[in-house]
Design a protein around this motif. Sequence first.
Motif, mmCIF file in Angstrom:
data_model
loop_
_atom_site.group_PDB
_atom_site.id
_atom_site.type_symbol
_atom_site.label_atom_id
_atom_site.label_comp_id
_atom_site.label_asym_id
_atom_site.label_seq_id
_atom_site.Cartn_x
_atom_site.Cartn_y
_atom_site.Cartn_z
ATOM 1 N N ASN A 1 0.828 -1.212 0.000
ATOM 2 C CA ASN A 1 0.000 0.000 0.000
ATOM 3 C C ASN A 1 0.862 1.261 0.000
ATOM 4 N N ARG B 1 -5.250 -0.435 -1.298
ATOM 5 C CA ARG B 1 -6.185 -1.552 -1.182
ATOM 6 C C ARG B 1 -6.345 -1.911 0.271
ATOM 7 N N HIS B 2 -7.492 -2.485 0.594
ATOM 8 C CA HIS B 2 -7.774 -2.838 2.006
ATOM 9 C C HIS B 2 -7.574 -4.276 2.275
#
Length: 97
Positions: free
Chosen positions: A85, A96-97
């Motif tokens: 990330n 992005r998670h």
Amino acid sequence: MVPERSARWSQKVTSSSHALHLEEGVFSLDDPKAIARSLKAAAEASEQRKSEPFRSAMSMLTFYINRAGHQLPARRRRILEAAKNELRELYGRPRRH
């Protein structure tokens, strides 16, 4: 049982990539931002990479994570995933998670 030659091959790729000249110990750093900055610098300095710097840096990070596989401690995996990330952020791409 994995042949020892195979294990040496993946270690050699991460320690002496022809496409990227990585800082020694970059994947053992505890700061995801420092890992990302180091990978970015290596990718941008490389004249042998075959794709854009972001893609080369992300590919090397993903390769390292995948080759370590289940032997990678959970803490180290979290740090390396966070570095993905940070790398995205350095290149102005969505996190992005």
